[in-house]
Design a protein around this motif. Structure first.
Motif, PDB file in Angstrom:
ATOM      1  N   THR A 355       0.840  -1.202   0.000  1.00 19.80           N
ATOM      2  CA  THR A 355       0.000   0.000   0.000  1.00 19.80           C
ATOM      3  C   THR A 355       0.868   1.242   0.000  1.00 19.80           C
ATOM      4  N   PHE A 356       0.317   2.333  -0.568  1.00 18.94           N
ATOM      5  CA  PHE A 356       0.957   3.643  -0.463  1.00 18.94           C
ATOM      6  C   PHE A 356       0.238   4.523   0.557  1.00 18.94           C
ATOM      7  N   ASP A 357      -0.713   3.950   1.260  1.00 21.05           N
ATOM      8  CA  ASP A 357      -1.492   4.699   2.244  1.00 21.05           C
ATOM      9  C   ASP A 357      -0.721   4.717   3.566  1.00 21.05           C
ATOM     10  N   GLU A 358       0.031   5.799   3.788  1.00 21.16           N
ATOM     11  CA  GLU A 358       0.888   5.870   4.966  1.00 21.16           C
ATOM     12  C   GLU A 358       0.066   5.920   6.252  1.00 21.16           C
ATOM     13  N   LYS A 359      -1.091   6.571   6.210  1.00 21.12           N
ATOM     14  CA  LYS A 359      -1.961   6.645   7.380  1.00 21.12           C
ATOM     15  C   LYS A 359      -2.422   5.247   7.791  1.00 21.12           C
ATOM     16  N   PHE A 360      -2.772   4.464   6.802  1.00 21.38           N
ATOM     17  CA  PHE A 360      -3.195   3.094   7.089  1.00 21.38           C
ATOM     18  C   PHE A 360      -2.033   2.270   7.633  1.00 21.38           C
ATOM     19  N   THR A 361      -0.856   2.411   7.006  1.00 23.66           N
ATOM     20  CA  THR A 361       0.324   1.681   7.456  1.00 23.66           C
ATOM     21  C   THR A 361       0.638   2.001   8.909  1.00 23.66           C
ATOM     22  N   ASP A 362       0.586   3.278   9.272  1.00 25.90           N
ATOM     23  CA  ASP A 362       0.858   3.671  10.654  1.00 25.90           C
ATOM     24  C   ASP A 362      -0.183   3.089  11.603  1.00 25.90           C
ATOM     25  N   GLY A 363      -1.456   3.047  11.162  1.00 24.15           N
ATOM     26  CA  GLY A 363      -2.512   2.475  11.993  1.00 24.15           C
ATOM     27  C   GLY A 363      -2.299   0.997  12.254  1.00 24.15           C
ATOM     28  N   VAL A 364      -1.873   0.271  11.221  1.00 29.65           N
ATOM     29  CA  VAL A 364      -1.605  -1.165  11.367  1.00 29.65           C
ATOM     30  C   VAL A 364      -0.445  -1.383  12.331  1.00 29.65           C
ATOM     31  N   LYS A 365       0.622  -0.608  12.170  1.00 29.78           N
ATOM     32  CA  LYS A 365       1.785  -0.768  13.043  1.00 29.78           C
ATOM     33  C   LYS A 365       1.439  -0.461  14.495  1.00 29.78           C
ATOM     34  N   LYS A 366       0.632   0.582  14.677  1.00 29.34           N
ATOM     35  CA  LYS A 366       0.222   0.947  16.032  1.00 29.34           C
ATOM     36  C   LYS A 366      -0.577  -0.174  16.675  1.00 29.34           C
ATOM     37  N   HIS A 367      -1.447  -0.795  15.896  1.00 31.38           N
ATOM     38  CA  HIS A 367      -2.310  -1.852  16.422  1.00 31.38           C
ATOM     39  C   HIS A 367      -1.527  -3.148  16.664  1.00 31.38           C
ATOM     40  N   MET A 368      -0.664  -3.500  15.725  1.00 34.23           N
ATOM     41  CA  MET A 368       0.000  -4.802  15.782  1.00 34.23           C
ATOM     42  C   MET A 368       1.382  -4.752  16.405  1.00 34.23           C
ATOM     43  N   GLY A 369       1.924  -3.556  16.651  1.00 28.82           N
ATOM     44  CA  GLY A 369       3.247  -3.453  17.249  1.00 28.82           C
ATOM     45  C   GLY A 369       4.287  -4.116  16.368  1.00 28.82           C
ATOM     46  N   ASP A 370       5.105  -4.982  16.986  1.00 26.39           N
ATOM     47  CA  ASP A 370       6.170  -5.641  16.238  1.00 26.39           C
ATOM     48  C   ASP A 370       5.659  -6.731  15.309  1.00 26.39           C
ATOM     49  N   GLY A 371       4.344  -6.954  15.294  1.00 27.49           N
ATOM     50  CA  GLY A 371       3.790  -7.948  14.371  1.00 27.49           C
ATOM     51  C   GLY A 371       3.651  -7.413  12.961  1.00 27.49           C
ATOM     52  N   ALA A 372       3.907  -6.102  12.765  1.00 22.62           N
ATOM     53  CA  ALA A 372       3.821  -5.507  11.434  1.00 22.62           C
ATOM     54  C   ALA A 372       5.079  -4.696  11.188  1.00 22.62           C
ATOM     55  N   LEU A 373       5.934  -5.140  10.286  1.00 24.65           N
ATOM     56  CA  LEU A 373       7.222  -4.503  10.075  1.00 24.65           C
ATOM     57  C   LEU A 373       7.550  -4.427   8.595  1.00 24.65           C
ATOM     58  N   LYS A 374       8.425  -3.509   8.253  1.00 23.04           N
ATOM     59  CA  LYS A 374       8.950  -3.429   6.893  1.00 23.04           C
ATOM     60  C   LYS A 374       9.806  -4.667   6.656  1.00 23.04           C
ATOM     61  N   GLY A 375       9.750  -5.221   5.460  1.00 22.09           N
ATOM     62  CA  GLY A 375      10.482  -6.457   5.185  1.00 22.09           C
ATOM     63  C   GLY A 375      11.339  -6.377   3.937  1.00 22.09           C
ATOM     64  N   GLU A 376      12.499  -7.025   3.977  1.00 24.83           N
ATOM     65  CA  GLU A 376      13.382  -7.159   2.817  1.00 24.83           C
ATOM     66  C   GLU A 376      13.980  -8.561   2.839  1.00 24.83           C
TER      67      GLU A 376
END
Length: 733
Positions: A355-376
């Motif tokens: 997604t390019f929706d940064e607001k959504f990305t921040d919301g997911v990270k806030k909710h899931m904590g370390d369960g949602a991370l950038k990956g490479e």
């Protein structure tokens, strides 16, 4: 044969216990994919067997005929259950132990003709008749965050329920309620949900995109193909699904998505594309099956509630400006494991968001904590591809849990912890008093009383505590006893029968055993368990982890195999961290200091290794999977467990195996929450000696911010000689 997971059994027991507590409302906070329907249907069945004159009302939200799906699941899981829909209730009314599944909208939605005025009046009459017949209602509100309205509350009040159970992954308004929280890690450990949500894998730090929709869809299609190939390689028929979520009222993006997918030969006509919108539905039949043909589905809000498709693996999010609660529910749809197990493969055990929706990305990270991370994806450096390690696997032949060993362990714990002997009268004195075991032929409950000025935790804790004493009733409290014993078993992986046998042998005067701790009558055993449940639970858990039963395991109880360091792995990190230092000492190219998930001890250890010239290289081991280094050990009920040490490190050409643990506070108190640390240390030492390696446990002392290592005898005392400064040990090599 269907088997409930340990956390599900524990949650059912908590629900049953909460029925006796003072709070009128119970909140079941459980992650999407944890089997809330399974938990609640089994709770209804078990509670209904021992309690009379109850009717269960199961209220479901919105679209998708969720009430019918929930009813079908209960009919499937609970044979001979008495389930009804609203139409059945209007015809035949309520009867004892009915489970009635009703859609909120049929009762509350403005302009809804599904329930005419006469039928509403009839429902009220049916409720009134049930009350007149002595029936009591227990109301279960599924997805409770979605219908928290005045109209919904009016419906609940019609039933005048003795208990309300609100179930949701994201509950609201939980004040003055008994909260039962199902930890996400427990659901994950059972293989029900994916280990990690990876956000925007492969985007890099700088990105130039001509067509946002095309870019996101390309990433999703590439990942789908990679997942599909990985499933085929392990002999699985799972066809991973891409969920494409559109913005509301944006036909332009809808058309663009369909046109772009057509250029990739993903269309409705060839069956590879499905759509689930208010005015358009195609290729939906059987789409939930693991081997269904569609590889992508276009959705809006309708997909969020009640859709169970475990093969959904990838989310392309094109929505804008929606509530976080709904979005998190949508994320939950891609977190289920398609075959209810982990594959011990990071690729297959993760789900993916683009997604390019940064607001959504921040919301997911806030909710899931370390369960949602950038990956490479990182690759192993060429010079480390020949490194071999010996790993240990649990045997395929699963041994039945040994209650006799658990019994001996429990007795040994009481000897060590409380100093019990063969003199049962003296033991009773030892266990009471400062050890706070309660002895009474009555059931004693703690109640709070007093006055408070502010609604804060401190004032509630300072309230006076008094005892509420009830005469023991073997009929009423017998059910409580069985529930408590089942809950004790769920904590340590033993059955009700096994734990009951342990309790009877150690404490019941009517059951022969040569190492009695107490001699209680049957009535006293009941009250002993009920009055001391929390202390028994903690003592039993510690007893299973103590290292005095199995100092070392016979070699034949596990399998050995040589493995190489994985050539590639999915690296997750915090892309918002201001420091993105690449660790040159790590065996993987591109390994960053912002790596997550990492404990404080792990972060400190990785930085220590990077800055220490005696360290040749560092490998961060995985925490689950056949490709990672594991050491086998047993608990005191003979359950085999796998222990994955955190790091493999080369120091001056010699390989060390390092496990990091919670540190020591500035006051010197241990912050290690792992009860099995002594056992794991014991088995690590065995492994090191057998394979001619070095290593130990490393912990951080917060009083000086230094790392200390224990290599010989495990201790929880940082001031003891067992803990040595890590830098000194390494420099002396």
């Amino acid at each position: 044969m269907f088997r409930l997971a340990d956390f599900q059994l524990n949650t059912i027991n908590q629900l049953k216990d909460s029925m006796y507590e003072n709070e009128n409302e119970i909140v079941l906070k459980s992650p999407t994919g944890s089997g809330k329907t399974i938990i609640l249907t089994h709770f209804i069945d078990e509670y209904g067997k021992g309690h009379f004159n109850n009717v269960f009302i199961w209220l479901t939200p919105g679209k998708g005929d969720l009430e019918e799906q929930s009813k079908e699941k209960m009919d499937k899981y609970i044979k001979n259950s008495s389930t009804k829909l609203l139409s059945d209730v209007l015809i035949s009314g309520f009867k004892e132990n009915d489970a009635c599944f009703i859609n909120w909208e049929k009762l509350t939605k403005k302009g809804n003709k599904a329930l005419r005025e006469a039928e509403k009046e009839n429902l009220q009459e049916r409720i009134k008749m049930a009350h007149n017949n002595g029936l009591e209602f227990i109301v279960i509100i599924d997805e409770s965050h979605q219908n928290n309205t005045v109209k919904a509350n009016d419906i609940i009040e019609l039933f005048n329920p003795k208990k309300i159970i609100r179930s949701s992954a994201t509950p609201k308004n939980i004040a003055n309620a008994r909260v039962i929280n199902v930890p996400e890690e427990d659901v994950m450990a059972e293989g029900l949900i994916k280990k990690m949500l990876v956000i925007n894998e492969g985007f890099g730090s700088n990105l130039t995109v001509e067509n946002q929709v095309g870019f996101l869809l390309d990433k999703a299609i590439e990942k789908q193909e990679e997942l599909k190939q990985a499933f085929e390689e392990i002999g699985s028929f799972v066809n991973p699904l891409i969920v494409i979520q559109l913005p509301n009222n944006n036909e332009v993006i809808h058309d663009e998505v369909e046109r772009y997918l057509a250029t990739k030969d993903i269309t409705y006509d060839n069956g590879l594309l499905a759509v689930w919108l208010d005015k358009k539905n195609e290729n939906l039949e059987g789409i939930e099956e693991n081997d269904a043909k569609p590889i992508a589905i276009i959705i809006k809000q309708a997909i969020a509630t009640g859709w169970d498709c475990p093969r959904a693996h990838i989310l392309v999010k094109l929505r804008e400006n929606t509530s976080e609660t709904f979005e998190i529910q949508t994320i939950g749809r891609i977190r289920r494991m398609p075959e209810v197990m982990h594959y011990e493969n990071d690729l297959l055990d993760s789900c993916y968001l683009y997604t390019f929706d940064e607001k959504f990305t921040d919301g997911v990270k806030k909710h899931m904590g370390d369960g949602a991370l950038k990956g490479e994806k990182l690759f192993l450096k060429q010079e480390y591809r020949d490194i071999k390690l010996t790993t240990e696997y649990k045997t395929d032949l699963s041994k039945s849990r040994d209650a006799s060993k658990a019994l001996r362990a429990f007795h040994a714990f009481y000897e060590e912890e409380y100093g019990v002997t063969g003199k049962t009268k003296e033991n009773k004195i030892r266990l009471s008093g400062s050890n706070k075991y309660v002895f009474s032929d009555k059931v004693v409950k703690k109640v709070a009383s007093g006055t408070i000025t502010f609604l804060n935790k401190e004032e509630f804790e300072n309230l006076e505590r008094s005892n509420l004493v009830e005469p023991l009733n073997t009929h009423t409290h017998g059910r409580d006893y069985h529930n408590r014993v089942s809950a004790l078993g769920a904590k340590v992986g033993l059955s009700y029968e096994q734990v009951n046998t342990i309790i009877r042998r150690l404490f019941d005067e009517n059951v022969k055993y040569d190492k009695k701790i107490l001699r209680l009558s049957t009535r006293e055993v009941y009250s002993f368990v009920l009055n001391n449940f929390n202390r028994l639970k903690e003592d039993l858990r510690i007893a299973m982890a103590k290292p005095f039963v199995h100092p070392s395991m016979p070699l034949e109880t596990y399998i050995e195999k040589e493995i190489y360091l994985p050539r590639e792995f999915l690296f997750t990190y915090d892309d918002k961290n201001r420091v993105q230092r690449e660790y040159q000492s790590n065996v993987y190219k591109g390994y960053l200091s912002s790596a997550e998930k990492r404990s404080d001890s792990e972060k400190t250890f990785e930085k220590f290794c990077e800055d220490n010239r005696n360290v040749d290289w560092v490998y961060k081991n995985g925490d689950k999977g056949s490709e990672y280094l594991s050491i086998v050990y047993k608990d005191n009920a003979d359950n085999q467990k796998s222990f994955y040490p955190d790091y493999v490190v080369s120091i001056k050409g010699k390989i060390w195996i390092i496990e990091t643990k919670g540190g020591f506070s500035k006051a010197g108190e241990s912050e290690d929450i792992d009860r099995f640390s002594p056992k794991k240390f014991q088995e690590l030492k065995r492994y090191l000696e057998k394979n001619d390696l070095k290593g130990g446990f490393v912990r951080k002392d917060k009083s000086n911010n230094e790392l200390f290592i224990c290599v010989d005898n495990y201790s929880d005392d940082i001031s003891g000689e067992e803990w040595q400064l890590l830098s000194d040990i390494i420099s002396n090599e």
